[in-house]
Scaffold this motif. Structure first.
Motif, PDB file in Angstrom:
ATOM      1  N   GLY C 158      44.205 101.683  32.486  1.00 14.74           N
ATOM      2  CA  GLY C 158      44.534 101.008  33.761  1.00 14.74           C
ATOM      3  C   GLY C 158      43.488  99.862  34.096  1.00 14.74           C
ATOM      4  N   LYS C 159      42.809  99.720  33.094  1.00 14.61           N
ATOM      5  CA  LYS C 159      42.290  98.105  33.355  1.00 14.61           C
ATOM      6  C   LYS C 159      41.788  97.744  31.827  1.00 14.61           C
ATOM      7  N   LEU C 160      41.758  96.439  31.673  1.00 11.58           N
ATOM      8  CA  LEU C 160      41.525  95.807  30.341  1.00 11.58           C
ATOM      9  C   LEU C 160      40.016  95.341  30.364  1.00 11.58           C
ATOM     10  N   ASP C 161      39.510  95.466  29.235  1.00 12.73           N
ATOM     11  CA  ASP C 161      38.090  94.950  29.131  1.00 12.73           C
ATOM     12  C   ASP C 161      38.235  93.360  29.118  1.00 12.73           C
ATOM     13  N   THR C 162      38.921  93.032  27.958  1.00  9.94           N
ATOM     14  CA  THR C 162      39.021  91.545  27.671  1.00  9.94           C
ATOM     15  C   THR C 162      40.510  91.107  27.732  1.00  9.94           C
ATOM     16  N   LEU C 163      40.731  89.873  28.460  1.00 14.72           N
ATOM     17  CA  LEU C 163      41.982  89.074  27.919  1.00 14.72           C
ATOM     18  C   LEU C 163      41.752  88.087  27.271  1.00 14.72           C
ATOM     19  N   VAL C 164      42.292  88.019  26.064  1.00 11.45           N
ATOM     20  CA  VAL C 164      42.177  86.778  25.315  1.00 11.45           C
ATOM     21  C   VAL C 164      43.508  85.935  25.390  1.00 11.45           C
ATOM     22  N   LEU C 165      42.894  84.753  25.505  1.00 13.14           N
ATOM     23  CA  LEU C 165      44.073  83.616  25.610  1.00 13.14           C
ATOM     24  C   LEU C 165      44.052  82.656  24.225  1.00 13.14           C
ATOM     25  N   ASN C 166      45.020  82.568  23.696  1.00 14.91           N
ATOM     26  CA  ASN C 166      44.912  82.059  22.242  1.00 14.91           C
ATOM     27  C   ASN C 166      45.382  80.375  22.594  1.00 14.91           C
ATOM     28  N   GLY C 167      44.585  79.921  22.155  1.00 17.58           N
ATOM     29  CA  GLY C 167      44.506  78.285  22.153  1.00 17.58           C
ATOM     30  C   GLY C 167      44.184  77.721  20.951  1.00 17.58           C
ATOM     31  N   ALA C 168      44.071  78.671  19.847  1.00 13.76           N
ATOM     32  CA  ALA C 168      43.650  78.240  18.589  1.00 13.76           C
ATOM     33  C   ALA C 168      44.267  77.380  17.878  1.00 13.76           C
ATOM     34  N   GLU C 169      45.621  77.528  17.872  1.00 17.87           N
ATOM     35  CA  GLU C 169      46.483  76.726  17.035  1.00 17.87           C
ATOM     36  C   GLU C 169      46.252  76.400  15.841  1.00 17.87           C
ATOM     37  N   CYS C 170      46.112  77.230  14.676  1.00 18.34           N
ATOM     38  CA  CYS C 170      45.340  77.019  13.652  1.00 18.34           C
ATOM     39  C   CYS C 170      46.389  76.173  12.462  1.00 18.34           C
ATOM     40  N   GLU C 171      47.686  76.381  12.889  1.00 15.91           N
ATOM     41  CA  GLU C 171      48.489  75.847  11.515  1.00 15.91           C
ATOM     42  C   GLU C 171      48.531  74.214  11.640  1.00 15.91           C
ATOM     43  N   PRO C 172      48.462  73.752  10.433  1.00 11.60           N
ATOM     44  CA  PRO C 172      48.682  72.234  10.268  1.00 11.60           C
ATOM     45  C   PRO C 172      49.996  71.614  10.831  1.00 11.60           C
ATOM     46  N   PHE C 173      49.816  70.402  11.484  1.00 10.37           N
ATOM     47  CA  PHE C 173      50.763  69.751  12.229  1.00 10.37           C
ATOM     48  C   PHE C 173      51.200  70.395  13.416  1.00 10.37           C
ATOM     49  N   ILE C 174      51.118  71.422  13.787  1.00 11.96           N
ATOM     50  CA  ILE C 174      51.459  71.763  15.189  1.00 11.96           C
ATOM     51  C   ILE C 174      50.218  71.550  16.404  1.00 11.96           C
ATOM     52  N   THR C 175      50.899  70.702  17.248  1.00  8.61           N
ATOM     53  CA  THR C 175      49.853  70.305  18.446  1.00  8.61           C
ATOM     54  C   THR C 175      50.402  70.858  19.710  1.00  8.61           C
ATOM     55  N   CYS C 176      51.253  71.700  19.861  1.00  7.35           N
ATOM     56  CA  CYS C 176      52.025  71.495  21.171  1.00  7.35           C
ATOM     57  C   CYS C 176      51.152  72.631  22.235  1.00  7.35           C
ATOM     58  N   ASP C 177      50.521  73.381  21.645  1.00  7.97           N
ATOM     59  CA  ASP C 177      49.211  74.152  22.536  1.00  7.97           C
ATOM     60  C   ASP C 177      48.158  73.108  23.045  1.00  7.97           C
ATOM     61  N   ASP C 178      47.888  72.379  22.001  1.00 11.30           N
ATOM     62  CA  ASP C 178      46.796  71.290  22.065  1.00 11.30           C
ATOM     63  C   ASP C 178      47.214  70.504  23.380  1.00 11.30           C
ATOM     64  N   VAL C 179      48.068  69.900  23.235  1.00 10.07           N
ATOM     65  CA  VAL C 179      48.623  68.709  24.253  1.00 10.07           C
ATOM     66  C   VAL C 179      49.027  69.605  25.848  1.00 10.07           C
ATOM     67  N   LEU C 180      49.318  70.971  25.420  1.00  2.00           N
ATOM     68  CA  LEU C 180      49.553  71.605  26.868  1.00  2.00           C
ATOM     69  C   LEU C 180      48.313  71.672  27.597  1.00  2.00           C
ATOM     70  N   MET C 181      47.267  72.096  26.644  1.00  2.00           N
ATOM     71  CA  MET C 181      46.100  72.291  27.303  1.00  2.00           C
ATOM     72  C   MET C 181      45.331  71.094  27.984  1.00  2.00           C
ATOM     73  N   ARG C 182      45.701  69.963  27.110  1.00  2.00           N
ATOM     74  CA  ARG C 182      45.119  68.741  27.389  1.00  2.00           C
ATOM     75  C   ARG C 182      45.814  68.253  29.043  1.00  2.00           C
ATOM     76  N   GLU C 183      47.051  68.367  28.911  1.00  2.00           N
ATOM     77  CA  GLU C 183      47.742  67.684  30.133  1.00  2.00           C
ATOM     78  C   GLU C 183      47.872  68.971  31.231  1.00  2.00           C
ATOM     79  N   ARG C 184      48.062  70.209  30.937  1.00  2.00           N
ATOM     80  CA  ARG C 184      48.445  71.000  32.163  1.00  2.00           C
ATOM     81  C   ARG C 184      47.444  72.018  32.288  1.00  2.00           C
TER      82      ARG C 184
END
Lengths: 339, 187, 563
Positions: C158-184
């Motif tokens: 019924g309830k959650l202990d932890t909600l994890v948000l994944n902003g790690a983006e570990c793979e090379p070349f990919i930066t879509c989450d990075d810029v999303l976090m920077r701008e929005r």
């Protein structure tokens, strides 16, 4: 076109093997210093024989010859054979050893990565059982007369002047065959073969192997499990028994620095293809080799038991692997096994 | 001498008793081997093996009355599995029993069907729906590709369509390729 | 102010060259709308949505064109307003080169939205919220495209202990989450707040790899604001050590909470749920703005001269985006995803879908062909690198030998196909190819086995049915024979029996009288004046009688022949 991953680490079998060869160099240097340059001849002989045998077998099996020859695994096997055999052994003995290792122990089982037994140790075991006399004629420390050694290897064998029993051999002979009640201390003191630690000259060769082995550890080519477990187990069992009866059993430091112990700890037991692969398995495997070596040295018919010990544990390696599978992600409260 | 005879006799009696007990206590009903063989067979029920279905063929193999290489829909892989299970030699598919064909399903040309129900009676897994003088059609999902419906049809309106690759059936290829000398030179 | 959070480590992992700077220099650009949008209907895990439009229809931006079908399925929407040209099979963005059903949309340039209003999730029932998110097409944007509405329920507790948000983006070349976090970052955190409420989470941990300092700073500011709005401090931004694959959901959960979620179990059973930051943004847009998922941020990088992140409408052909970035002349392939886990595309005309976080342009110089595969020497480097604590070389040996049972015993399906093992292998064995092969082979065999089991059942039932019909038939026949015989026997018995009733008496008398009449008639027809004959007369009579009998026989035979 290939699939992901498209990035690969610059690693190769060849670089691993070449670094193993480099790690052997300190030991070889000590060997040459104390026992003459014959060992270099043997290394050359073994290398040529091994490479030729490998090339022939690859061609017969229809595999790309240059690709496999250049990976260096045959050279490593050859050098280990040359270092395990007496350096004044006849040339054909070394060549035979190399052929047995490459053709029988390696290619007849399927080639690189498929051999269940350590090829160098198979060669050693087969040859010592077939030619025990020749395999017990080891060079004497300080007798570095190259001409004499050349003669021994290639010509007629008048070798009495340049041979001497190994420390282990001397100890065994003294303790088990001579009627008079000698003791370890007695043998150690009087026998010219035995130096301060593990045998005159031999302890320096062992120290060289130790140095090379530590470098391999730093390069992450081997892990700490096998050498540590081997040396610790050998030290422990030799220590316990020499405490119980120091007249019949040699001390632990002697055992570690003599014979093939150091070479075995870092270069032979760590052969990835034929040994155990899981961390716990490596500990068990190496400790097993150590215990068996000590038993064969103390009670067995052969002076140095590393080869037989390794072969016996090679038989057990798949079973050890099966029972020591580390727990998988998410199952760590109960260690997993793959039965 | 007497002691030796006594020991051997005693050993025989004890072991015989143990075997007898085991034969009664651990008796297995039926023949589990037939089930195991049947589990390997592809259940096409086509009869190409010469038997009336997969179960009779399995029984014949278990009895030793049939070879393991008589099933074309199972293919070489099925023969390998049977060889492993039974400890028999692998033999390639016997040509007189048929050849391995790609997986197909039967399709009835609905324009030509005359509603004679002969194919319905022939299908071993009841995969054809229809009734007398009504249109017949094959339930593709249930069709095993046994081809038993093709001969009875008086107007030859049934054809076998190979199952093409689809998103559900696509598989990654086996990554091992045979290197031939010509390729090696080119590489 | 990053929270001082105890971090855990996961086993293995590698550190490839990251190549992220090329695409983060410029802000997110909105990609120009292409001439034709090819929107596949099946863009998420689960069942394929059914098409809701036909050729010729005019649709508005955000209009549902594919309806969710089944329990695990997510809707698909028109990325812009325009006319549906066709609903047909088109090449889909998958290595197989197969086609799938797509809605081909011709934009009309007006970009007209459907009427949008926020969704009041607080006053809706959980089912209504789930249905809304399902019909808004929100799926996991980290690459796995799992329908988010199935993850938005808090699980058995019924309830959650932890909600994890994944902003790690570990793979090379990919930066879509990075810029999303920077701008929005602000809107991401608004989405996070919504999710926290829906899941009733005790704390929120946003994990970001430490090679993204700007993103961390932006998210920290936004998190502080979100906490202030909520009046507590449950949202924390956590700096995570950079190591591939720290962005794997299970690995990130392990790093942030120490919990290892085993394969086959839900993370909610352990009180944790993990979402990508892009998904949080999409949930914000869906709930707060009433906008279904019609676009995403895509990194276009690799063998191009101007790598950049774009906001792309789903259905945009990849080649249009690649053209914007100036591909170098020796480019020879397009990969959807990163260099470690990406899928090779059959063609660059395939459309951008919800799973496309990166379009990587490759060439022989950027991704050189691997050296020839050597035999495995069981060195164990792959086991040292595996983040799932598996023994990749054992899985390799058995997959190669097609001994799938043993491969599964070595936990083949726990493999997340991250590529670390193949990255480190000194023999250059394409290990992940073997695992993908083995997994698809096992699934195919299971399907075949199921079909065979069904065929066996149907066959046995058919045999049973035939047996039953046969028995019924013979039983019926037997019954009829018995009945007939019984009837005949009954009639006979009737005739023998003494009359029981007056009617039967009268019947019997009639029958008797009739029999008597016939007898006397016979007498009359055959007068007995042949009595008291002399022997000679008797002999003549006998011969005449015999001749008559012969003729009668001949006549009878003739009749029989005619029969």
């Amino acid at each position: 076109m290939n699939n992901s991953p498209y990035f690969l680490k610059p690693a190769s079998v060849q670089s691993v093997m070449l670094r193993v060869l480099v790690a052997l160099l300190p030991g070889i240097a000590a060997y040459v210093w104390f026992f003459g340059a014959a060992i270099l001849l043997q290394i050359a002989l073994a290398s040529i024989a091994a490479l030729a045998a490998e090339a022939l077998m690859l061609a017969l099996r229809g595999k790309p010859v240059m690709l496999f020859l250049s990976d260096g695994s045959a050279l490593v096997t050859a050098w280990l054979i040359a270092l395990s055999f007496p350096s004044i052994a006849p040339w054909w003995l070394t060549v035979l050893g190399a052929l047995l290792a490459i053709v029988v122990a390696k290619h007849l089982y399927g080639g690189l990565g498929q051999n269940p037994f350590n090829p160098a140790m198979v060669a050693f075991a087969l040859v010592i059982v077939a030619y025990p006399q020749l395999m017990s004629q080891w060079p004497a420390a300080g007798a570095t007369d190259f001409a004499g050694q050349w003669q021994a290897i290639f010509g007629t064998r008048q070798i009495d002047a340049i041979t001497m029993a190994t420390p282990l051999d001397a100890l065994r002979t003294a303790l088990h065959t001579i009627e008079a009640k000698t003791s370890v201390a007695g043998v150690m003191g009087s026998n010219p073969a035995i130096g301060s630690l593990g045998g005159k000259g031999w302890e320096w060769v062992a120290a060289g192997y130790l140095l090379g082995g530590l470098w391999l550890l730093q390069q992450r080519i081997i892990t700490w499990h096998m050498p540590t477990a081997f040396l610790a187990a050998l030290f422990a069992i030799a220590g316990i028994f020499s405490l119980i009866d120091s007249t019949q059993f040699a001390g632990p430091l002697f055992h570690i620095f003599t014979g093939g112990a150091m070479l075995g700890a870092f270069f032979i037991v760590t052969d990835p293809v034929s040994g155990a692969t899981t961390p716990k398995g490596k500990l068990i495997f190496a400790a097993g080799v150590a215990v068996l070596t000590w038993i064969i040295r103390s009670f067995g018919a052969y002076p140095d038991g590393i080869a037989f010990a390794v072969l016996l544990m090679n038989i057990a390696a798949p079973l050890i692997d099966m029972y020591t599978q580390p727990p998988v992600f998410g199952h760590k409260d109960k260690p997993g096994d793959s039965r | 001498m007497l002691a030796a005879i006594l020991v051997m006799a005693l050993g025989a009696v004890v072991l015989g008793a143990a075997l007898g007990y085991a034969a009664v206590q651990f008796r297995v009903e039926g023949d589990p081997l037939v089930e195991k063989i049947d589990a390997i067979l592809p259940q096409t029920q086509c009869g190409q093996c010469g038997f009336a279905g997969c179960k009779p063929y399995a029984q014949a193999i278990a009895k030793g009355a049939a070879e393991i290489n008589q099933c074309p829909p199972g293919g070489d892989e099925g023969i390998h599995k049977l060889a492993d299970l039974l400890g028999r030699e692998f033999k390639s598919l016997s040509a007189e029993h048929g050849i391995e064909k790609p997986k197909s399903v039967a399709v009835i040309d609905e324009q030509a069907c005359i509603g004679c129900t002969l194919c319905i009676q022939a299908c071993p897994v009841d995969a054809i729906v229809g009734a007398a003088k009504q249109l017949h059609t094959v339930i593709a999902r249930q069709c095993t590709g046994c081809e038993l419906c093709l001969p009875p049809c008086p107007v030859n309106c049934i054809s076998m369509q190979p199952i093409g690759e689809s998103v559900e059936t696509w598989k990654w290829k086996y990554p091992v390729f045979k290197i031939t000398p010509a390729q090696r030179e080119a590489a | 102010m990053t929270a001082l959070q105890r971090l855990f480590r996961f086993h293995g992992g590698v550190k490839p060259a990251y190549n992220k700077e090329a695409s983060t220099g410029l802000p997110i650009a909105v990609a120009p709308t292409s001439e034709l949008l090819v929107i596949p209907l099946h863009q998420s895990i689960g069942g394929m949505p059914r098409p809701l439009v036909t050729a010729g229809e005019h649709v508005l931006k955000g209009q549902r064109i594919g309806g969710a079908d089944g329990n695990v399925s997510s809707a698909v929407h028109a990325s812009t307003s325009g006319t549906v040209v066709a609903v047909e099979m088109r090449l889909m963005p998958h290595t197989s080169g197969l086609s799938a059903l797509c809605v081909v949309l011709e934009p009309d340039g007006r970009d007209e939205w459907i009427p949008r209003q926020p969704f009041d999730f607080r006053s809706a029932t959980p089912t209504q919220t789930r249905d809304y998110l399902r019909d808004a097409g929100v799926v996991g944007l980290g690459g796995a495209v799992f329908p988010s509405y199935l993850k938005i329920s808090p699980g058995k507790q019924g309830k959650l202990d932890t909600l994890v948000l994944n902003g790690a983006e570990c793979e090379p070349f990919i930066t879509c989450d990075d810029v999303l976090m920077r701008e929005r970052a602000g809107n991401i955190l608004k989405g996070v707040a919504i999710m926290r409420e829906m899941l009733d989470a005790g704390q929120v941990l946003i994990g970001i790899e430490d090679n993204k300092p700007e993103a961390i700073a932006a998210m920290e500011v936004a998190a502080r604001d979100a906490n202030r709005t909520a009046g507590d401090s449950t949202i924390k931004v956590v700096r995570v050590p950079t190591r591939y694959p720290a962005g794997g959901a299970k690995q990130l959960i392990r790093v942030l909470t120490g919990i290892e979620v085993p394969h086959g179990k839900r993370s909610t059973d352990y009180g944790v749920q993990c979402f990508n930051v892009g998904t949080a943004y999409a949930i914000y847009e869906a709930i707060a703005l009433g906008q279904p998922l019609i676009s995403r941020i895509v990194t276009v990088a690799g063998n191009v001269s101007r790598a950049r992140n774009y906001e792309v409408l789903f259905g945009t052909p990849m080649r249009d985006l690649v053209a914007l970035c100036g591909p170098l002349p020796d480019s020879d392939r397009v990969i959807m995803g990163g260099p470690m886990m990406g899928l090779l595309m059959p063609d660059d005309s395939v459309p951008v879908v919800k799973a496309a976080n990166c379009i990587l342009v490759g060439s022989k110089s950027l991704f050189p062909a691997p050296p020839p595969e050597m035999p495995c020497i069981r060195c164990g480097d792959c086991a040292k690198a595996c983040p799932a604590d598996l023994q990749p070389f054992e899985m390799y040996w058995f997959s190669r030998a097609k001994i799938f049972g043993k491969a599964q015993e070595y936990h083949l399906f726990d493999c997340i196909e991250c590529g670390c093992c193949a990255y480190v292998c000194p023999s250059h064995i394409p290990l992940v190819d073997y695992y993908r092969f083995a997994k698809s082979e096992i699934w195919a065999r299971e399907l075949v086995k199921e079909a065979a089991d069904v065929a066996r059942e149907r066959y046995e039932f058919r045999l049973l049915r035939e047996e039953r019909e046969k028995q019924e038939k013979s039983a019926k026949l037997a019954a009829r024979t018995v009945a007939a015989r019984a009837k005949a026997a009954a009639a006979l018995a009737d005739a023998e029996k003494p009359a029981a009733t007056p009617e039967q008496e009268a019947k019997k008398a009639l029958i008797a009288a009739a029999l008597e009449r016939t007898r006397t008639q016979k007498e009359l027809v055959h007068p007995e004046n042949t009595g008291n004959l002399t022997p000679e007369q008797q002999a003549v009579v006998s011969t005449i009688e015999a001749r008559r009998a012969e003729i009668r026989e001949m006549a009878k035979a003739h009749l029989r022949q005619d029969d």
